[in-house]
Design an enzyme around this catalytic site. Structure first.
Site, PDB file in Angstrom:
ATOM      1  N   SER A 113     -23.695  20.918   7.902  1.00 12.38           N
ATOM      2  CA  SER A 113     -23.651  22.602   7.335  1.00 12.38           C
ATOM      3  C   SER A 113     -22.138  23.470   8.186  1.00 12.38           C
ATOM      4  O   SER A 113     -22.073  24.486   7.578  1.00 12.38           O
ATOM      5  CB  SER A 113     -24.683  23.347   7.758  1.00 12.38           C
ATOM      6  OG  SER A 113     -24.697  23.636   9.451  1.00 12.38           O
ATOM      7  N   LYS A 157       0.980  -1.206  -0.037  1.00 10.72           N
ATOM      8  CA  LYS A 157       0.025   0.058   0.174  1.00 10.72           C
ATOM      9  C   LYS A 157       0.914   1.250   0.153  1.00 10.72           C
ATOM     10  O   LYS A 157       1.772   1.175   0.919  1.00 10.72           O
ATOM     11  CB  LYS A 157      -0.961  -0.044   1.212  1.00 10.72           C
ATOM     12  CG  LYS A 157      -1.853   1.203   1.202  1.00 10.72           C
ATOM     13  CD  LYS A 157      -2.747   1.151   2.435  1.00 10.72           C
ATOM     14  CE  LYS A 157      -3.866   2.269   2.281  1.00 10.72           C
ATOM     15  NZ  LYS A 157      -3.466   3.716   2.134  1.00 10.72           N
TER      16      LYS A 157
END
Length: 632
Positions: free
Chosen positions: A524, A59
């Site tokens: 938000s 990886k």
């Protein structure tokens, strides 16, 4: 072919690996949702697979990159479809020299340290400074070759062909694999300090996105750390939000190592808090800090308790990446918890100051100005939030560009600028008005002015202008009069608990599903949530606006004690406003991954629905924490 035509009609032709403009090759490689709509905020750790059905690859700590070759013409595309060819001409030239008519290769863009280990910090530095010759491309899959679509073929057959298309020297490398039991390669990766391995089914066809044919196995480090403080819990959490930790150096100085907020049961949270309260200090212990300052609101404690923690790696500024609490070490004195060697690139610590100054910033003072991604950042040390500088905002955008740009680039924007920080004057801007860096463009549609950017340099230019918030239209510049998304802003009034807001979002999602509309959720950056509906660009704005209003009014009529559809302040207490007014030409909503000009530098963060629970803390997503939440 029909699916690909539908994808182009839906505006998805530019998704990563799209082959719409390569005539001999049918098909498009596309994920179920772009990262900007459905990010993966966590990865479940797994054990190495065994058996002949699996192969193992190392990886890499880099950027996923798709290389496309068409008769000598090369395009290098990120996972989100951003064209980075111009940023790496040396690499593009290496691909152009391959004796291939057409091809599409999947791989990882990396920079390696002298010991051969890939380093994400070095990669970001190379990209921001234009050090193209330091970049390496490790190819691990071949999807198309000279007009043949190889995606239905077995992985081991695709890799066999891939190995033969180049001699894999210089900038282009072949990502070799290990046959059979992955534990052997995983052990090697752990010993050499690599992040881990990826295991793939050898008979699997090529499929974009997460699926059962491959799995990441991360190499988790494990060490002891001294507990030096804790932060206050939010909402339903008990005890504390996170432990603040440190280690001693050989001279007995404490070095800050960040915070750990996962791995605790309720019982552990309560018992640890009981152990910490008697150790409280009126101020921070003498502490050396690299990079950004510790978060505000820490309750400091005497450095006596020792925690054992697993983690994936050290960051460049000496913080733990993906830490998880494992337990207390009762058998080890705190003063014995030392680091044998510093994290890569960690700056040398200065000596302690006088007792009047408790926290020492170990890095050298930032210059007044510096260049990032070709944009000059003036007054880089100016604070936009308390303790958070303009430079920190630019560095945030640099680290998040890959996932943020698909929802921001080529879309009409309005921006909120805070030249003197969030505590000073703030103003919205939809036109250039005075000097702005060249990557920020001005345009208009149907007499509505807007700003726009195209790439990462535009994001950095926004930081240079102290534009903290980026608000987007619900359409892109290609067709600004037809929306490709709708936003329902769930804005709670006073006395509305977080649990009720979460339930409301799931309720709105279910109602939209009955109408055949899929959606995703976004914090938000404040106290509310957004429910966002991606659309095919077929309806015009008047039609969309009428629908949004009718939907909000219908929901509020059915549950009037819970919802309302108008903005009269007197009626807001105890209820949630379904704000539908963000859907219209010139109307905007905060962009995914945009910071907010609010205390804590919170960020509007898209979520998968399963991650939206009453235990989630939206304030935990900040410009300091979000990059580590988004998995590579």
């Amino acid at each position: 072919k029909d699916a690909d035509d539908a994808a182009r009609k839906d505006g998805d032709a530019d998704l990563p690996g799209s082959t719409a403009d390569l005539a001999p090759i049918p098909g498009a490689i596309r994920a179920a949702l772009p990262m900007a709509q459905k990010p993966q905020l966590c990865v479940t750790e797994a054990a190495p697979r065994s058996g002949d059905d699996w192969i193992s690859e190392l990886k890499f700590d880099g950027y996923r990159l798709i290389a496309r070759i068409d008769h000598g013409h090369v395009r290098l595309l990120t996972r989100q479809g951003q064209d980075w060819t111009a940023r790496m001409p040396h690499l593009a030239q290496a691909f152009a020299k391959l004796k291939l008519q057409s091809a599409m290769l999947d791989g990882e863009l990396v920079v390696q340290r002298s010991n051969g280990v890939s380093d994400f910090g070095c990669l970001q530095n190379a990209l921001s400074t234009g050090q193209d010759r330091d970049l390496l491309f490790y190819a691990f899959d071949l999807m198309h070759l000279d007009g043949w679509d190889l995606r239905p073929c077995r992985l081991d057959d695709r890799k066999s062909l891939l190995r033969k298309v180049s001699d894999w020297k210089g900038s282009l490398r072949y990502s070799d694999h290990h046959e059979g039991d992955g534990a052997e390669l995983f052990s090697l990766a752990a010993k050499t300090g690599l992040e881990g391995i990826v295991m793939k089914r050898r008979d699997a066809p090529y499929r974009a996105g997460r699926n059962a044919s491959w799995v990441k196995i991360k190499n988790l480090g494990r060490a002891e750390f001294v507990i030096i403080g804790w932060t206050k819990p939010a909402k339903a959490r008990i005890g504390f939000a996170a432990l603040e930790i440190a280690t001693y150096d050989a001279q007995g100085a404490l070095h800050y190592a960040g915070g750990v907020g996962t791995g605790f049961s309720d019982a552990v949270l309560a018992s640890l808090r009981a152990r910490l309260d008697p150790l409280a200090l009126p101020e921070a212990p003498e502490l050396i800090v690299s990079g950004q300052k510790p978060p505000c609101g820490i309750t400091w404690v005497r450095p006596e308790l020792v925690a054992e923690i697993s983690f994936t790696a050290w960051s460049n500024d000496g913080r733990l990446r993906h830490p998880v609490f494992l337990g207390l070490r009762e058998d080890k004195p705190a003063r014995d918890v030392t680091r044998d060697h510093p994290a890569p690139h960690e700056p040398a610590a200065r000596a302690f100051p006088a007792k009047t100054s408790k926290i020492v910033m170990a890095h050298a003072p930032k210059p007044a100005g510096m260049d990032i991604a070709g944009i000059h950042i003036s007054h880089a040390d100016r604070e936009l939030w308390p303790g958070i500088t303009k430079l920190a905002l630019a560095e945030y955008w640099l680290s998040m560009a890959e996932v943020a740009l698909p929802g921001i680039a080529h879309r009409p924007l309005a921006i909120l600028r805070c030249p003197d920080g969030i505590q000073g004057e703030q103003f919205f801007q939809k036109h250039r008005g005075g000097f702005m860096p060249a990557p920020i463009r001005e345009a208009s549609s149907d007499k509505q002015p807007y700003l726009a950017i195209d790439d990462v340099s535009g994001l950095i230019a926004m930081a240079q202008m102290s534009a903290i918030e980026l608000h987007t239209w619900g359409a892109d510049e290609a067709d600004p009069l037809h929306p490709d998304r709708l936003v329902f802003d769930l804005d709670p009034g006073e006395d509305v608990a977080w649990t009720e807001i979460v339930q409301a979002a799931h309720n709105i999602r279910a109602r939209l599903e009955t109408l055949g509309l899929e959606s995703f959720c976004r914090t938000s950056g404040g106290k509310g949530l957004h429910v966002v509906v991606p659309l095919a660009r077929s309806a015009d704005w008047p039609t969309a606006k009428v629908f949004c209003r009718g939907f909000a009014e219908h929901v509020s009529a059915e549950e009037p004690k819970r919802f309302l559809a108008h903005t009269k302040i007197a009626d807001r207490r105890g209820r949630i406003l379904i704000d539908w007014l963000r859907n219209g030409p010139g109307a905007t909503a905060i962009a995914s991954f945009s910071p907010r000009a609010r205390p804590g530098a919170t960020v509007a963060t898209p979520l998968a629905w399963q991650d939206l629970t009453e235990h989630l803390d939206p304030k935990a997503f900040t410009i300091a924490t979000l990059p580590s939440h988004i998995s590579s």
